[in-house]
Design a protein around this motif. Sequence first.
Motif, PDB file in Angstrom:
ATOM      1  N   ARG A 390       0.844  -1.033   0.085  1.00 23.83           N
ATOM      2  CA  ARG A 390      -0.122   0.001  -0.120  1.00 23.83           C
ATOM      3  C   ARG A 390       1.057   1.284   0.065  1.00 23.83           C
ATOM      4  O   ARG A 390       0.619   2.337  -0.520  1.00 23.83           O
ATOM      5  CB  ARG A 390      -1.034   0.012   1.385  1.00 23.83           C
ATOM      6  CG  ARG A 390      -2.055  -1.129   1.099  1.00 23.83           C
ATOM      7  CD  ARG A 390      -3.137  -1.070   2.116  1.00 23.83           C
ATOM      8  NE  ARG A 390      -3.940  -1.920   2.115  1.00 23.83           N
ATOM      9  CZ  ARG A 390      -4.955  -1.943   3.090  1.00 23.83           C
ATOM     10  NH1 ARG A 390      -5.162  -0.994   4.144  1.00 23.83           N
ATOM     11  NH2 ARG A 390      -5.824  -2.760   3.083  1.00 23.83           N
ATOM     12  N   GLN A 393       1.862   2.099  -3.671  1.00 21.04           N
ATOM     13  CA  GLN A 393       0.985   2.655  -4.186  1.00 21.04           C
ATOM     14  C   GLN A 393       0.908   3.970  -3.804  1.00 21.04           C
ATOM     15  O   GLN A 393       0.458   4.836  -5.001  1.00 21.04           O
ATOM     16  CB  GLN A 393      -0.490   1.827  -4.075  1.00 21.04           C
ATOM     17  CG  GLN A 393      -0.490   0.414  -4.435  1.00 21.04           C
ATOM     18  CD  GLN A 393      -1.664  -0.501  -4.102  1.00 21.04           C
ATOM     19  OE1 GLN A 393      -2.545   0.032  -3.079  1.00 21.04           O
ATOM     20  NE2 GLN A 393      -1.739  -1.575  -4.477  1.00 21.04           N
ATOM     21  N   GLU A 397       1.157   7.206  -6.454  1.00 26.44           N
ATOM     22  CA  GLU A 397      -0.052   8.201  -6.836  1.00 26.44           C
ATOM     23  C   GLU A 397       0.375   9.712  -6.425  1.00 26.44           C
ATOM     24  O   GLU A 397       0.090  10.547  -7.140  1.00 26.44           O
ATOM     25  CB  GLU A 397      -1.144   7.743  -5.927  1.00 26.44           C
ATOM     26  CG  GLU A 397      -2.385   8.688  -6.076  1.00 26.44           C
ATOM     27  CD  GLU A 397      -3.383   8.145  -5.140  1.00 26.44           C
ATOM     28  OE1 GLU A 397      -4.765   8.829  -5.301  1.00 26.44           O
ATOM     29  OE2 GLU A 397      -3.678   6.821  -4.632  1.00 26.44           O
TER      30      GLU A 397
END
Length: 514
Positions: A390, A393, A397
């Motif tokens: 996570r 990610q 982003e």
Amino acid sequence: MSHKKYFSYVRVSTPRQGQKGTSLVEQQAAIERFAENWKLPIVQRFEERETAAKQGRPVFLEMLKQLRVGKANGVIIHKIDRSARNLKDWADLGTLIDSGLEVHFASESLDLTSRGGRLSADIQAVVASDYIRNLREETKKGIYGRLKQGLFPFQAPIGYLDRGPAQPKSIDPIAGPLIRKAFDMYASGRWSLRMLPDELHRLGMRSRTGKKITSNGLFTLLHNPFYIGLIKIQKTGEVFEGVHAPLVSKGLFDRVQNVFAERNVPKCTIHNFTFRRMIRCDKCGNLLIGELQKQRVYYRCQRRGCTPSCLKEETVLDVIESAFKRLELNKTDFQFYRQQSLKLFGEWKSESESARIALMVRQGKIKDRQNRLVDSYMDGVLERDEYFERKAQLIDERREVMASLADMGKNWESVSTSFEEFLELANSAYLSFKSAPLNLKRELVKTVTSNLTASGKSLSIKLAMPFEQLAIRPPVPSGRPRSDMDRTTSAFVSQLLKIFIQNQLGQESSTAHD
């Protein structure tokens, strides 16, 4: 009857006076009467048709030379001022008198063998010399007066005609256009001083004597600022503004001087061909080499074994001009493209500001999520592998958002100005190329095109983006409603702008508006 022999000497101040006036005839007649009355046989007559203001009259000096070697016993001259308009010549003549030679003046009763006669003659010689000096000064004043008025008080150069005293020179309807042609040809860089005189002679240019103009004469002509409306006095370097009509523009004159300056610098390149190192062979990819054959320029592929590409420079010019012609916009469409682009840039600027605010909010949310993720991992809610997945990610982003924010920082006013300059360049490319000098032609081709490829005797050309996009703009059918045309053109301008931005700022700068 006397066995003595005499020369006669007559002089006029200018060749024109000798051809058209009666001075020579009158002087010779007076001398003939004097010789007949005094029984002085004339064996040779000397005539001078040049000014005596400067010493060194060739006919007078030749006569003195023959008198010194005894070819005659004396000389008969019309008046003292015909022989003594400078003191050096009078001194030479006085030396001959002292040596026993006879000097007679047909219009003056002077005994040069007596002290009183020589004194009187010396005084008259001094007066004559002073007269010529004063005349020279007055002539200079008159010449400078004309020059300050912008008039050229000498013979008109080739390409102009004399209109009489106190009148500006007028352009010769026959030679004038040939002078312009000479400047144009030399400014192109494709003609040398050795080649150009032959071509100009073929076109009809002649010197004042009706002969072919020489390389030296052409050099002087191409450096003469008279042809751009200026009068330059070579002896003093002074320059006056003339009132005569110029034959060539200052821009063209300066280009010619630049060509002279460039050719005075040692170069490795023998010929400065317009499209050197710009055209490639479609077979082998090698650059074509320029050659000058029979006053025409060809571009050839020199690779052995390759099908020879042989392009005339005229063909290259025609293809490029045709391609540039496709970029021209009529006045109405040009204004519409400009207004539509300003409208779109305004809308995109507003959209960019809204998008920037949204990205800032998104960036804040990502940061909050990262903090919560760390808390969850520390509290043991998440396993180690899931945490790192996570976290990666969120980092990706966040980096994507930061890249988008950086793109939002572009200066839209600067981009809008650049696009307007692009439109003006594209719209004027055809006319600019036709009138540009060699170096600017090359720069224009490098800017507007991306590839020139030769195949045999033909040339294919690819325009650079976004010029290629503008060249394939949709046509406007006649009779079509203006509203439909506006919608079609607006869509095209929008697409053209995106390509322009992509070309100027990179691939990323177009993604924000897709």
